[in-house]
Each structure stands twice: as C-alpha cells, then as structure tokens.
Design an enzyme around this catalytic site. Structure first.
Site, mmCIF file in Angstrom:
data_model
loop_
_atom_site.group_PDB
_atom_site.id
_atom_site.type_symbol
_atom_site.label_atom_id
_atom_site.label_comp_id
_atom_site.label_asym_id
_atom_site.label_seq_id
_atom_site.Cartn_x
_atom_site.Cartn_y
_atom_site.Cartn_z
ATOM 1 N N TYR A 191 -14.343 -4.226 2.887
ATOM 2 C CA TYR A 191 -12.912 -4.503 3.073
ATOM 3 C C TYR A 191 -13.294 -5.642 3.393
ATOM 4 O O TYR A 191 -12.912 -5.960 5.279
ATOM 5 C CB TYR A 191 -11.774 -3.111 3.899
ATOM 6 C CG TYR A 191 -10.744 -3.778 3.100
ATOM 7 C CD1 TYR A 191 -10.126 -3.610 1.953
ATOM 8 C CD2 TYR A 191 -9.564 -4.902 4.527
ATOM 9 C CE1 TYR A 191 -9.123 -4.130 1.106
ATOM 10 C CE2 TYR A 191 -8.817 -5.307 3.943
ATOM 11 C CZ TYR A 191 -7.964 -4.910 2.665
ATOM 12 O OH TYR A 191 -6.586 -5.788 2.832
ATOM 13 N N ASP B 209 -17.605 -10.808 9.671
ATOM 14 C CA ASP B 209 -15.505 -11.264 8.874
ATOM 15 C C ASP B 209 -15.607 -9.689 10.228
ATOM 16 O O ASP B 209 -15.064 -8.926 10.349
ATOM 17 C CB ASP B 209 -15.204 -10.246 7.835
ATOM 18 C CG ASP B 209 -14.008 -10.089 7.395
ATOM 19 O OD1 ASP B 209 -12.898 -10.239 8.420
ATOM 20 O OD2 ASP B 209 -13.141 -8.606 6.842
ATOM 21 N N LYS C 56 -6.049 -10.189 13.344
ATOM 22 C CA LYS C 56 -5.522 -9.175 12.643
ATOM 23 C C LYS C 56 -4.883 -9.674 14.828
ATOM 24 O O LYS C 56 -4.156 -9.738 15.111
ATOM 25 C CB LYS C 56 -6.241 -8.367 12.711
ATOM 26 C CG LYS C 56 -6.272 -7.940 12.159
ATOM 27 C CD LYS C 56 -6.583 -6.852 11.425
ATOM 28 C CE LYS C 56 -6.230 -6.370 9.973
ATOM 29 N NZ LYS C 56 -7.080 -5.914 8.857
ATOM 30 N N TYR D 258 1.171 -1.495 -0.262
ATOM 31 C CA TYR D 258 0.120 0.123 -0.018
ATOM 32 C C TYR D 258 0.572 0.966 0.219
ATOM 33 O O TYR D 258 0.637 2.036 1.067
ATOM 34 C CB TYR D 258 -0.662 -0.033 1.003
ATOM 35 C CG TYR D 258 -2.535 -0.973 0.865
ATOM 36 C CD1 TYR D 258 -3.249 0.118 0.513
ATOM 37 C CD2 TYR D 258 -2.074 -1.956 1.570
ATOM 38 C CE1 TYR D 258 -4.436 -1.308 0.364
ATOM 39 C CE2 TYR D 258 -3.464 -2.933 1.148
ATOM 40 C CZ TYR D 258 -4.911 -2.152 0.595
ATOM 41 O OH TYR D 258 -6.016 -3.178 0.299
#
Ligand SMILES: *Cc1c(COP(=O)(O)O)cnc(C)c1O
Length: 425
Positions: A144, A238, A267, A17
């Site tokens: 996302y 999610d 995460k 990114y």
C-alpha cells in the site's frame, strides 16, 4: 439517536474509507489529549491506532503547539519556488542527519501519497534524463503506497483500486519475502530485473501496513537492495508508516546495511499534527536533473510545498524524537507487546500474532477470504469501540499501533479487552 452535529455531518460530509450505505453515525470528537480522544458526550476513547498511524507523541503536545503558534506570528506561508525559509532548511538538515549517509536532497510535499508520487517520478525521470529506456517498476503484492494514481499503481491490486484497473500503470510484482519464501522471492526478483527494463523497486520496509500488517525480516530485503545495486535499479523505501521509531529504530531501514536510494516520509513526521510529505534522494539522482536543458527539470510542486508552519511542527516533533524519553517509551511498548505476545500467541481463535517495534497485529482465523472486506472487520471495530478503544481492523487483521506516550495501564486495559474478545469468539 444522532446528535445535531452527527445529523449535519450526515447531510454535508463524505468521509474517507467509509462505506456510505452501511455507515454508522460517525463520532464527533471535541478534544484530544495524550493517548485519549473525548467525544461529544464526554466519553474517553483510547486512540490505540494513533489516529491512522500519525500521532506519535500524543495529542495536544505543548511543545509542538508553541512552535506552531510562534511560527504563525513570524511567517505563515510563502511560495517555495524561488523562496526559502529557516523552518524548511532546518528541517531538511536535521532529517538528513537521521537518514543514511547517501541521502542528500529533500523534496517537500503534502502527504504520504504525494511523497510516493514524487519518488516514482524522480526514478522514472532519472532514466529519461539519462536517455535510457527504463520505465518498469517492481513492487510487492499487498503493498500500500497511497491513493493517488501513481501510488495506486504501485500498490497491490485490491478492493481499494479495482475500479481504476486499466487506468493505473502496470507494475511488476513479487511476493513479500515472509518467513519460508525468502529465497524464491529473491530469485524471482532477479529474474524480473534481468528480463525487463526496470527503473525502480518500491517497498515498505519490514512491515506492509494497509496490506494487513504483514511483517518480514531485514535479511531478504538486504538481498533485494543488493540486486538493485547490481543492476542499477533505483530502490525506494516507503517509510511513510514505518518511520519515526514505529518499528523500534528511527527508520525501519536503520536495521539494514544496504541503504535505499530514495526515502518517502510522512505520517509521524509532524507527530500527527499537520500534513507533510517528504521525499529524499541520493545525490546521483539529483545530479541527473542538473542540466542547462530546461526539459530535465522535475516539474512537480504543490501550493503548500514547504509550508513554514508545518515545517515548524515537524521541527518541534523532531526535538521530541531526539529526546531520549521517546526511544525509552518505544522500547517500553515493545516489551509490553512481547509480554502479551507470549501470553496470547497460542490462542485458538488466532491464525497468527506478530510484533515489530510498537506494532502488534492479530490475525483471526476466518472462513471468508482474508481481505479488507471481511465481515469480522465491523464486529471487531464495534466491540472495541464499545469498550472505549479505537482499533480499525484491516479485514480479519487488527492491530495496536499506539502513541508512544500511552500508559502501561492503558496498554494493560487494551490487552485485557483483546483477551476477552478472543475468548468470546
Ligand atoms: C498511509 C501510507 C501512505 C499514504 O499516505 P497518505 O498520507 O495517506 O497519503 C503511503 N505509504 C504507506 C506505507 C502508508 O502507510
């Protein structure tokens, strides 16, 4: 002036990114402790975004460090097809205890994107194994879900996936049921289900992360999951970003009465120390794969599936989540955010401010389209970095998403910097 490390980095490395042409020199970090990063020059930077939303207990936590070291000496890695080990079994059992009652099986992978890929494959193959023609997926605009092809497909159309348009698979989309549009979204959703062969609905519960920290309430989601039940559509939560107290409860879905059929987790699971993805599912889904016919197998696995060192990091991280101090810190941060919210919410430079648990997001007024490529992004990033704070804006939206160990002093410093920044706009 670039340091030697920066020069070599520039020669050899392609960063994620990172807009290569305009990319500024990246910052070499030599050490991290608690909520702080230390760069090559010894400068302290507050990690106000938990190093891309993963770090929850703070950097370098000794309990996780000990667990990783001990596991390495005992068993570093073993193939996870045909073999198993205690760290994985313990982790699966413990995680299921934190998930809703309906969650019964744990499938390991490597990161958030793979956790999503597997969830989508489970849902599609569930109907395939059942001999039913259902292949469509419903997802939110602005969603996302990751960067691999399946995850890109179910993500909202954006600058991130535009080059792959036509190569990703088609999904049905609904708006996010933010305040004021709950009823239209729910009605639209039911229409989509009735008129299509829908296999699954995938969503980020309560907060859409990379889409701009868009927040919505549990009630409309409750209705969407009810409709999934009614029409036998598999619901996929999610929780990659929202899990592990990010929104104030262990999982964001703890704020719902209707429980999803599949969860995607990553995460924060290892406290931000090692990569791990997890997909869990209800038993009825697993049972559709139990068959004498080998073709009904879920043929999916990665080289490092269930790595024992990673699982031991996650188990140590769970010890910390289960300690009452963790939730205390989460609630402390939430209160501080709400205090600051009351002070700042009517500021003239702000279009919107929102808080959910430990996440506080600021949306700036902007003439430009409010997309990720918004020019304000660079300006915000540099301003805060020059003041020793790492914030990474999503276009004209920036947010605080700190490790739970962050001190009140650091929070106050961040709030003050934000106020100064807004006053200067
Ligand atoms: C970050 C994220 C992912 C992707 O996870 P990676 O580990 O970056 O592959 C998926 N879903 C959500 C909600 C995320 O925030």
């Amino acid at each position: 002036m670039l340091s030697n490390l920066q020069k070599k980095d520039k020669t050899f490395i392609w960063h994620p990114y990172t807009h290569v042409k305009n990319g500024q020199g990246v910052i070499p970090v030599v050490k991290a402790r608690g909520a702080h990063l230390y760069d090559e020059k010894g400068q302290k930077i507050i990690d106000a975004i938990s190093s891309w939303w993963v770090n929850t207990h703070g950097h370098g936590h000794p309990h996780i460090a000990r667990s990783i070291a001990a596991q390495f000496k005992q068993l570093d890695h073993v193939i996870f097809a045909g073999f198993t080990h205690k760290p994985a079994v313990n982790l699966a059992e413990r995680l299921l205890n934190h998930l809703p009652e309906n969650q019964k099986k744990v499938f390991f992978s490597d990161d958030g994107s793979t956790a999503v890929e597997i969830a989508v494959k489970m849902a599609i193959q569930y109907y395939h194994n059942k001999g039913q023609k259902r292949r469509k997926i419903i997802a939110f605009d602005n969603a996302y879900h990751g960067d691999t092809f399946g995850a890109m497909s179910v993500s909202g159309k954006s600058i991130f996936n535009a080059p792959f348009d036509g190569l990703t698979f088609d999904v049905l989309r609904i708006k996010v049921p933010i305040s004021g549009q709950e009823d239209t979204v729910v009605a639209e959703f039911e229409k989509l289900i009735i008129n299509n062969d829908v296999a699954a609905f995938i969503f980020e519960p309560l907060v859409l992360g990379a889409g701009g920290m868009i927040m919505y309430e549990p009630e409309p989601l409750e209705k969407l999951i009810s409709l999934c039940r009614k029409y036998k559509v598999i619901s996929i939560a999610d929780e990659v970003m929202t899990g592990f107290f990010r929104t104030g409860t262990f999982f964001a879905c703890d704020q719902l009465k209707n429980k999803p059929d599949i969860f995607c987790i990553s995460k924060g699971v290892t406290g931000g120390t090692l990569p791990l993805g997890i997909t869990t599912c209800a038993s009825y889904i697993y049972e559709a794969f139990l068959d004498k016919d080998i073709r009904k197998t879920l043929f999916h696995g990665h080289s490092y599936t269930g790595n024992p060192i990673v699982c031991s990091a996650a188990n140590a991280s769970l010890d910390l989540y289960e300690n009452e101090n963790c939730l205390k810190n989460v609630l402390r941060i939430k209160e501080k955010h709400l205090d600051f919210f009351r002070k700042i919410s009517s500021h003239k430079s702000l279009k919107d401010v929102r808080v959910k648990g430990t996440i506080m997001a600021f949306e700036l007024l902007s003439e430009e389209t409010t997309s990720y490529s918004n020019a304000l992004k660079e300006k915000i990033y540099n301003y805060f970095l020059n003041n020793g704070i790492l914030l990474r804006p999503l276009g004209n939206v920036f947010y605080i998403l700190p490790p739970y160990c962050i001190s009140n002093k650091d929070l106050k410093y961040i709030y003050n910097c934000i106020t100064d920044f807004l006053n200067k706009l």
